[in-house]
Motif scaffolding. Structure first.
Motif, PDB file in Angstrom:
ATOM      1  N   VAL A 129      -2.936  10.870   1.147  1.00 25.22           N
ATOM      2  CA  VAL A 129      -4.493  10.808   1.343  1.00 25.22           C
ATOM      3  C   VAL A 129      -4.777   9.348   1.193  1.00 25.22           C
ATOM      4  O   VAL A 129      -6.092   8.600   1.920  1.00 25.22           O
ATOM      5  N   ALA A 130      -4.050   8.455   0.774  1.00 21.78           N
ATOM      6  CA  ALA A 130      -4.444   6.940   0.452  1.00 21.78           C
ATOM      7  C   ALA A 130      -3.457   6.165   1.578  1.00 21.78           C
ATOM      8  O   ALA A 130      -3.687   4.973   1.629  1.00 21.78           O
ATOM      9  N   ASP A 145      -2.925   5.074   5.497  1.00 18.24           N
ATOM     10  CA  ASP A 145      -3.592   4.983   6.997  1.00 18.24           C
ATOM     11  C   ASP A 145      -2.554   5.552   7.737  1.00 18.24           C
ATOM     12  O   ASP A 145      -1.443   5.923   7.627  1.00 18.24           O
ATOM     13  N   ALA A 146      -3.146   5.702   9.072  1.00 21.77           N
ATOM     14  CA  ALA A 146      -2.374   6.169  10.142  1.00 21.77           C
ATOM     15  C   ALA A 146      -1.114   5.634  10.590  1.00 21.77           C
ATOM     16  O   ALA A 146      -0.065   6.254  10.670  1.00 21.77           O
ATOM     17  N   ALA A 147      -0.999   4.413  10.605  1.00 21.96           N
ATOM     18  CA  ALA A 147       0.280   3.432  10.966  1.00 21.96           C
ATOM     19  C   ALA A 147       1.067   3.914   9.651  1.00 21.96           C
ATOM     20  O   ALA A 147       2.472   3.879   9.839  1.00 21.96           O
ATOM     21  N   GLN A 148       0.821   3.945   8.412  1.00 23.82           N
ATOM     22  CA  GLN A 148       1.823   4.209   7.384  1.00 23.82           C
ATOM     23  C   GLN A 148       2.308   5.438   7.443  1.00 23.82           C
ATOM     24  O   GLN A 148       3.582   5.524   7.148  1.00 23.82           O
ATOM     25  N   GLY A 174       0.824  -1.170   0.142  1.00 23.77           N
ATOM     26  CA  GLY A 174       0.033  -0.048  -0.068  1.00 23.77           C
ATOM     27  C   GLY A 174       0.797   1.318  -0.029  1.00 23.77           C
ATOM     28  O   GLY A 174       0.229   2.369  -0.113  1.00 23.77           O
ATOM     29  N   VAL A 175       2.004   1.075   0.079  1.00 29.91           N
ATOM     30  CA  VAL A 175       2.970   2.327   0.041  1.00 29.91           C
ATOM     31  C   VAL A 175       4.007   1.856  -0.792  1.00 29.91           C
ATOM     32  O   VAL A 175       5.006   1.224  -0.901  1.00 29.91           O
ATOM     33  N   ALA A 176       3.998   2.755  -2.150  1.00 28.61           N
ATOM     34  CA  ALA A 176       4.890   2.763  -3.241  1.00 28.61           C
ATOM     35  C   ALA A 176       5.902   3.812  -3.580  1.00 28.61           C
ATOM     36  O   ALA A 176       5.586   5.064  -3.292  1.00 28.61           O
ATOM     37  N   ALA A 177       7.231   3.278  -3.516  1.00 33.42           N
ATOM     38  CA  ALA A 177       8.329   4.158  -3.499  1.00 33.42           C
ATOM     39  C   ALA A 177       9.419   3.520  -4.412  1.00 33.42           C
ATOM     40  O   ALA A 177       9.414   2.192  -4.264  1.00 33.42           O
TER      41      ALA A 177
END
Length: 281
Positions: free
Chosen positions: A266-267, A269-272, A119-122
């Motif tokens: 905005v995509a 979540d709080a933990a990410q 869910g987190v792309a880099a």
């Protein structure tokens, strides 16, 4: 702040006046142990034993993500590792101190390589994965005390924990590698994702397995005998480094995530958002 990651035989930092022992728990699991925050010669410093106290973790078992994250969370801006390495170049004899500038990942994707995904792309550039400023400072520290530190080398990281075959040793030489080890990948690349200036000091223990003379092939007993002597020189080197002002990491390292993260805030979540904020510091 400089963080030291101690490798084989380097489970504590002599002279470190420990001010705090920081939790090993991270969003990526448990680090190899507590992070020690303190001072050496008045210099603020962080220390973590890569393999844990008493050498509990094999190279492929080390939670590199948790280690790097725990150090970054504790305030690290640059990371200097110490590691046992084999030599793929006759000039780099056992007992030498050697610093890679480039890396070849021959672990072949078996280790968790990145903080990103799920869910987190880099995509972070690792064209120049080592902090030249930190490496140059270490070389200069060696010169001040009469120690030669070879630099500008290429390190091939293998999966382990077994020692390599002669065919593998020759293959890595054909790639242009000067050193072989089991621990600097993915550590070096995670450090870049965490926006840390990274360098490592390799303690040469053997000629791996490429020489014709079987007596020169890597054997654990011989490795540890040689390593003990070389570790004493590495400790002197570190003391010399800490006696002078430390360099500032390059912008390429400290700003590695600028433009590299593709997923909009905005995509997340709080933990990410929380762990990404630590990496972005």
């Amino acid at each position: 702040m400089l963080a030291i990651v101690g490798g084989t035989g380097f489970y504590e930092l002599p002279g470190l006046e420990i001010e705090a022992r920081l939790s090993a728990a991270t969003p990526f699991g448990e680090a190899s142990g507590e992070v020690h925050l303190g001072r050496v010669q008045g210099q603020p410093l962080l220390f973590l034993a890569r393999h844990g106290a008493g050498h509990r973790w094999l190279p492929h078992e080390v939670n590199y993500r948790a280690n790097v994250f725990a150090l970054k969370r504790a305030g690290a801006t640059q990371l200097l590792g110490f590691s046992a390495v084999g030599s793929l170049d006759e000039v780099l004899a056992p007992g030498a101190l050697a610093m890679p500038a480039q890396y070849i990942d021959w672990t072949r994707g078996r280790r968790t390589q990145t903080f990103f995904g799920k869910g987190v792309a880099a995509h972070v550039s690792t064209a120049e994965p080592v902090s030249a400023r930190l490496a140059e400072a270490v070389v200069a520290a060696g010169e001040r005390i009469g120690l030669t530190v070879a630099s500008g080398l290429t390190y091939a990281c293998v999966e382990g924990p077994r020692l390599g075959t002669r065919a593998e040793s020759h293959l890595l030489r054909s790639f242009g590698a000067h050193l072989v080890g089991m621990t600097n990948v993915p550590e070096v690349f995670l450090a870049r994702e965490a926006q840390l200036g990274y360098a490592t000091v390799g303690l040469v223990t053997d000629y791996d397995s490429w020489m014709d003379d079987p007596a020169q092939h890597a054997q654990v007993q011989t490795i540890f005998e040689r390593y003990g002597h070389t570790l004493a020189a590495a400790r002197r080197l570190l003391a010399s480094l800490l006696a002078a002002p430390l360099p500032t990491p390059e912008p390429a390292a400290r700003q590695a995530l600028v433009g590299a993260v593709l997923t909009p805030e905005v995509a997340l979540d709080a933990a990410q958002r929380d762990w990404l904020a630590v990496l972005r510091r």
